[in-house]
Design a protein around this motif. Structure first.
Motif, PDB file in Angstrom:
ATOM      1  N   THR A 146      -6.568   5.782  10.535  1.00  8.99           N
ATOM      2  CA  THR A 146      -7.104   5.037   9.303  1.00  8.99           C
ATOM      3  C   THR A 146      -8.468   5.521   8.884  1.00  8.99           C
ATOM      4  O   THR A 146      -9.036   4.587   8.025  1.00  8.99           O
ATOM      5  CB  THR A 146      -6.483   3.870   9.267  1.00  8.99           C
ATOM      6  OG1 THR A 146      -7.183   2.955  10.271  1.00  8.99           O
ATOM      7  CG2 THR A 146      -5.132   3.560   9.263  1.00  8.99           C
ATOM      8  N   LEU A 169       0.245   4.507   0.890  1.00 10.89           N
ATOM      9  CA  LEU A 169       0.403   5.185   2.085  1.00 10.89           C
ATOM     10  C   LEU A 169       1.191   4.443   3.280  1.00 10.89           C
ATOM     11  O   LEU A 169       2.036   5.548   3.916  1.00 10.89           O
ATOM     12  CB  LEU A 169      -1.208   5.108   2.802  1.00 10.89           C
ATOM     13  CG  LEU A 169      -2.218   5.910   1.791  1.00 10.89           C
ATOM     14  CD1 LEU A 169      -3.495   5.771   2.386  1.00 10.89           C
ATOM     15  CD2 LEU A 169      -1.834   7.236   1.683  1.00 10.89           C
ATOM     16  N   ASP A 178       1.552  10.949  -3.881  1.00  7.24           N
ATOM     17  CA  ASP A 178       0.592  10.704  -4.510  1.00  7.24           C
ATOM     18  C   ASP A 178       0.681   9.768  -5.970  1.00  7.24           C
ATOM     19  O   ASP A 178      -0.180   9.265  -6.242  1.00  7.24           O
ATOM     20  CB  ASP A 178      -0.454  11.912  -4.718  1.00  7.24           C
ATOM     21  CG  ASP A 178      -1.027  12.342  -3.566  1.00  7.24           C
ATOM     22  OD1 ASP A 178      -0.943  11.766  -2.475  1.00  7.24           O
ATOM     23  OD2 ASP A 178      -1.338  13.497  -3.465  1.00  7.24           O
ATOM     24  N   GLU A 223      -9.531   7.359   2.394  1.00  2.31           N
ATOM     25  CA  GLU A 223      -8.297   7.001   1.535  1.00  2.31           C
ATOM     26  C   GLU A 223      -7.614   5.811   2.284  1.00  2.31           C
ATOM     27  O   GLU A 223      -6.614   5.087   1.496  1.00  2.31           O
ATOM     28  CB  GLU A 223      -7.406   8.101   1.367  1.00  2.31           C
ATOM     29  CG  GLU A 223      -6.828   8.790   2.628  1.00  2.31           C
ATOM     30  CD  GLU A 223      -5.916   9.921   2.773  1.00  2.31           C
ATOM     31  OE1 GLU A 223      -5.018   9.515   1.770  1.00  2.31           O
ATOM     32  OE2 GLU A 223      -5.905  11.007   3.437  1.00  2.31           O
ATOM     33  N   TYR A 224      -7.893   5.587   3.508  1.00  2.00           N
ATOM     34  CA  TYR A 224      -7.166   4.483   4.145  1.00  2.00           C
ATOM     35  C   TYR A 224      -8.000   3.069   4.148  1.00  2.00           C
ATOM     36  O   TYR A 224      -7.672   2.280   4.862  1.00  2.00           O
ATOM     37  CB  TYR A 224      -6.629   4.733   5.412  1.00  2.00           C
ATOM     38  CG  TYR A 224      -5.762   5.908   5.904  1.00  2.00           C
ATOM     39  CD1 TYR A 224      -4.562   5.780   5.981  1.00  2.00           C
ATOM     40  CD2 TYR A 224      -6.269   7.142   5.764  1.00  2.00           C
ATOM     41  CE1 TYR A 224      -3.542   6.772   5.962  1.00  2.00           C
ATOM     42  CE2 TYR A 224      -5.393   8.235   6.054  1.00  2.00           C
ATOM     43  CZ  TYR A 224      -3.998   7.923   6.014  1.00  2.00           C
ATOM     44  OH  TYR A 224      -3.017   9.232   6.199  1.00  2.00           O
ATOM     45  N   ASP A 274       0.837  -1.185  -0.072  1.00  2.00           N
ATOM     46  CA  ASP A 274      -0.012  -0.010   0.069  1.00  2.00           C
ATOM     47  C   ASP A 274       0.976   1.288   0.253  1.00  2.00           C
ATOM     48  O   ASP A 274       2.016   1.423   0.748  1.00  2.00           O
ATOM     49  CB  ASP A 274      -0.955   0.208   1.250  1.00  2.00           C
ATOM     50  CG  ASP A 274      -1.916   1.243   1.242  1.00  2.00           C
ATOM     51  OD1 ASP A 274      -3.125   1.024   0.602  1.00  2.00           O
ATOM     52  OD2 ASP A 274      -1.385   2.109   1.583  1.00  2.00           O
ATOM     53  N   ARG A 331       4.708   5.534   1.905  1.00  4.21           N
ATOM     54  CA  ARG A 331       4.883   7.085   2.191  1.00  4.21           C
ATOM     55  C   ARG A 331       5.345   7.428   3.675  1.00  4.21           C
ATOM     56  O   ARG A 331       6.142   8.057   3.759  1.00  4.21           O
ATOM     57  CB  ARG A 331       3.422   7.562   1.721  1.00  4.21           C
ATOM     58  CG  ARG A 331       3.701   9.391   2.138  1.00  4.21           C
ATOM     59  CD  ARG A 331       2.113  10.000   2.219  1.00  4.21           C
ATOM     60  NE  ARG A 331       1.416   9.230   3.453  1.00  4.21           N
ATOM     61  CZ  ARG A 331       0.360   9.341   3.618  1.00  4.21           C
ATOM     62  NH1 ARG A 331      -0.578  10.213   2.874  1.00  4.21           N
ATOM     63  NH2 ARG A 331      -0.115   8.969   4.923  1.00  4.21           N
ATOM     64  N   ASP A 332       4.474   6.849   4.500  1.00  5.35           N
ATOM     65  CA  ASP A 332       4.813   6.992   5.819  1.00  5.35           C
ATOM     66  C   ASP A 332       6.192   6.532   6.371  1.00  5.35           C
ATOM     67  O   ASP A 332       6.922   7.070   7.301  1.00  5.35           O
ATOM     68  CB  ASP A 332       3.688   6.499   6.775  1.00  5.35           C
ATOM     69  CG  ASP A 332       2.536   7.385   6.858  1.00  5.35           C
ATOM     70  OD1 ASP A 332       2.268   8.349   5.925  1.00  5.35           O
ATOM     71  OD2 ASP A 332       1.528   7.151   7.492  1.00  5.35           O
TER      72      ASP A 332
END
Length: 327
Positions: free
Chosen positions: A201, A17, A38, A205-206, A15, A20-21
């Motif tokens: 979350t 996200l 994104d 989007e999560y 995923d 990204r984190d």
């Protein structure tokens, strides 16, 4: 265990996200935070080498960068054991990625190779000690020869090196929440970490990452060493959080019962070992150190066997049915 780690993390970091984190929260480079995450997209990490052997990287992503080049590639490898030659392995992986990009004609218009950010994500114990640069695996060389050697360095993210108070400073970072759950678990810490993760979350989007984390978390709790928690196959983090809260009391009772049972067993074994030691002393005199060691480490079955033998044996060696180790 290593296979479970790799499989679980491949699931989580499928995923964008989560990726990204991980990058923004645990690589201290301000420039990386300016990338447009994104635009993250998953890249095929399975290649065929020149000698026709298959090789599959753990996770490969790419993200659009600035005007000078189109993509930055993120190559993430998951490790649960310390690997001395990891820098060499990462050099091979990057080379295979480049070969595949050339073969697939996916180079930018200028024909230059795109930059790669190699990351090793480690969740083992003890802390990582292996070199993070290939140069540290080579001997000291003269300047001319040193300049001709391959260069490779990777970014190490060692989960256990981050104290809980540091992870708590990023309450909405998905990777930080995962790291907290990977650390030694207590009831309160599990509940607090899962509550924070579920809260972070909730936005739409999560939706995908909620499902992935729920699957991973259920497997993590199932293989807990102290007291495994079996949860139904729920695929939503909110539902799992509710179920987890309902099982907390049951889990706590299990810990208490397990501790009491262990304490009773240890107390009984200690008493039986002391009694056998007194009998052995009366028959054979002062006990040597090796006998004391055997008694202190004995199981219930061993103590029973030795107690039966003590009356008829002519020596300590006969009681224990084998010669002691040399000291």
């Amino acid at each position: 265990m290593a296979h479970e780690h790799d499989t679980g993390y491949k699931l989580l970091f499928s995923d964008k996200l989560m990726v990204r984190d991980l990058v923004q929260g645990f690589i201290d480079e301000p420039w990386l935070r300016q990338l447009d995450f994104d635009t993250l997209e998953r890249v095929n990490g399975q290649y065929v080498t020149e000698d026709m052997r298959n090789r599959e990287d753990d996770v490969v992503w790419r993200v659009r960068s600035g005007e000078d080049w189109l993509y930055l590639y993120l190559l993430i490898e998951f490790q649960s054991t310390d690997e001395r030659f990891m820098a060499l392995r990462m050099m091979v992986y990057v080379g295979l990625l480049y070969q595949d990009l050339i073969r697939q004609k996916q180079l930018p218009p200028d024909g230059l190779l795109p930059p790669v950010l190699p990351i090793v994500l480690y969740n083992g114990d003890p802390r990582w000690r292996s070199p993070t640069a290939l140069s540290e695996l080579l001997p000291k060389l003269p300047g001319f020869l040193a300049a001709l050697q391959p260069q490779m360095r990777y970014v190490l993210i060692d989960e256990g090196a981050y104290p809980e108070e540091v992870l708590l400073q990023q309450p909405r970072n998905l990777a930080a929440s995962i790291f907290r759950l990977e650390q030694p678990l207590t009831l309160d810490k599990v509940k607090t970490a899962v509550d924070a993760l579920e809260l972070a979350t909730r936005p739409e989007e999560y939706k995908t990452v909620r499902r992935l984390v729920a699957i991973w978390l259920r497997a993590l709790l199932k293989r807990n060493k102290k007291y495994p928690m079996l949860l139904p196959e729920l695929e939503d983090l909110q539902e799992l959080r509710v179920m987890l809260s309902q099982r907390m009391e049951q889990w706590a009772e299990g810990f208490i019962a397990q501790g009491e049972q262990k304490g009773r067993l240890e107390g009984r074994l200690e008493g039986e070992a002391r009694l056998l030691a007194r009998l052995l002393t009366r028959r054979f005199g002062e006990l040597p150190a090796w006998v004391e060691e055997r008694l202190n480490a004995a199981s219930e079955e061993q103590l029973a066997t030795w107690s039966d033998a003590v009356l008829d044996a002519n020596s300590l060696t006969e009681v224990f049915a084998e010669p002691p180790a040399s000291h």
